[in-house]
Design an enzyme around this catalytic site. Structure first.
Site, PDB file in Angstrom:
ATOM      1  N   ASP A 107      36.053  33.278  34.220  1.00 51.62           N
ATOM      2  CA  ASP A 107      36.464  34.675  34.064  1.00 51.62           C
ATOM      3  C   ASP A 107      36.862  34.898  32.613  1.00 51.62           C
ATOM      4  O   ASP A 107      37.171  33.948  31.895  1.00 51.62           O
ATOM      5  CB  ASP A 107      37.699  34.958  34.942  1.00 51.62           C
ATOM      6  CG  ASP A 107      37.354  35.068  36.412  1.00 51.62           C
ATOM      7  OD1 ASP A 107      36.163  35.131  36.758  1.00 51.62           O
ATOM      8  OD2 ASP A 107      38.302  35.096  37.229  1.00 51.62           O
ATOM      9  N   ARG A 158      28.077  37.391  32.935  1.00 49.64           N
ATOM     10  CA  ARG A 158      28.522  38.498  33.805  1.00 49.64           C
ATOM     11  C   ARG A 158      29.042  39.611  32.901  1.00 49.64           C
ATOM     12  O   ARG A 158      30.032  39.437  32.196  1.00 49.64           O
ATOM     13  CB  ARG A 158      29.662  38.026  34.717  1.00 49.64           C
ATOM     14  CG  ARG A 158      30.300  39.158  35.541  1.00 49.64           C
ATOM     15  CD  ARG A 158      31.704  38.786  36.049  1.00 49.64           C
ATOM     16  NE  ARG A 158      31.706  37.601  36.860  1.00 49.64           N
ATOM     17  CZ  ARG A 158      32.761  36.781  36.978  1.00 49.64           C
ATOM     18  NH1 ARG A 158      33.880  37.031  36.325  1.00 49.64           N
ATOM     19  NH2 ARG A 158      32.692  35.719  37.745  1.00 49.64           N
TER      20      ARG A 158
END
Ligand code: FAD
Length: 278
Positions: A107, A158
């Protein structure tokens, strides 16, 4: 104990409940990215514990045969302690992921962690020849360079709009500008990347744009959404595209649940109706 109203957004408190959730998603052709809730540790013991928990989870996922991977917050496995601790813990996790042929996402947290996260990603993914992904945030002014930096690097990117309230000197603040940039980066990625594009958004406009770009360029991509958000769309899109659901689990669910409720009034309404039993 996890109250029923939090179960919409959190896959229980244990690896067993997370696996059960993954099985349910897989039955709808939705793959799962599991995140053990935890972040901002400055205690190395907590960081090492969570790194071990991820390693154990990777083995559990392989044993259970579910279509699932993991996504880690760098400050959860030691970046708040030192960069060396973060990399040592990441190495341990990646070794186990290699053993079980599982994908590992990083992340992206606030801007103070961006360089350390991207540098570690690049080094590990090059060494592994793929099998890892990292998140880039469209709201950061640096992101055009980062999107270009990873065009020829293996692994996945992402693309998200960005969840952190960053200073205006380094981040675009207006929603419209961030949407424009998100679209611009998508266009670049579909043209310049061979694949490895993850559209991390619930926004129907961005998802439609990605579908158009896929039709034009043929570049493979996947869609990623959060557990509890547009679940029907996730199931529908999974009939045609690769869809991954990001599902958090673990004992530290309260602040995550609160963030989900506060980001949209519909979610707060849903919680209120649940509490009132309507
Ligand atoms: P928004 O711009 O918030 O909304 C656009 C439109 O999407 C809305 O008008 C609506 O039509 C639809 N929509 C959005 N939310 C909902 C909802 N709750 N219910 C129904 N419709 C909705 N951020 C980071 O900074 N770092 C990360 O590592 C990171 N990882 C992420 C991983 C995944 C899988 C996802 C989905 C998001 C992640 N984010 C991360 C969060 C991201 O940065 C955004 O804050 C968040 O996704 C909101 O932006 P959006 O593109 O979904 O849509």
């Amino acid at each position: 104990m996890l109250p029923p109203i939090a179960r919409r957004f959190v896959a229980g408190e244990t690896p067993a409940t997370a696996l059960e959730h993954a099985r349910e998603c897989n039955s709808r052709n939705v793959k799962v990215i599991l995140n053990l809730l935890g972040e901002h540790y400055d205690d190395p013991v907590e960081a090492d514990d969570d790194a071990r928990a991820y390693a154990a989870l990777l083995a559990d996922l392989a044993d259970a045969g579910v279509d699932a991977c993991i996504s880690i917050k760098p400050t959860q496995i030691g970046l708040g302690v030192s960069e060396a601790r973060f990399r040592d813990n990441l190495r341990g996790i990646v070794d186990v992921a290699d053993e079980h042929d599982r994908f590992v996402w990083l992340d992206m947290e606030d801007h103070t962690t961006t360089d350390a996260t991207l540098d570690a990603f690049e080094e590990f993914v090059e060494a592994r020849g793929g099998g890892m992904g990292v998140c880039l945030q469209a709201n950061l002014k640096r992101t055009r360079d980062d999107v270009e930096r990873f065009a020829d690097v293996p692994g996945k990117i992402r693309l998200v709009k960005g969840a952190y309230d960053e200073p205006p000197a380094i981040a675009h603040k207006g929603r419209e500008r961030v949407n424009e940039l998100y679209e611009e980066y998508l266009e670049y990625m579909f043209e310049a990347y061979d694949g490895g594009i993850a559209v991390g958004s619930h926004d129907p406009v961005m998802i439609d744009r990605a579908r158009e770009l896929h039709d034009t360029h043929g570049t493979p991509f996947e869609i990623q959404m959060l557990m509890g958000v547009r679940e029907d769309a996730q199931t529908d899109l999974a009939r045609e595209y690769e869809v991954w659901q990001y599902a958090p689990y673990g004992g530290k669910w309260l602040s995550y649940f609160y963030r989900r409720l506060m980001e949209r009034k519909e979610n707060a309404g849903f919680a209120l109706r649940a509490v009132l039993g309507r």
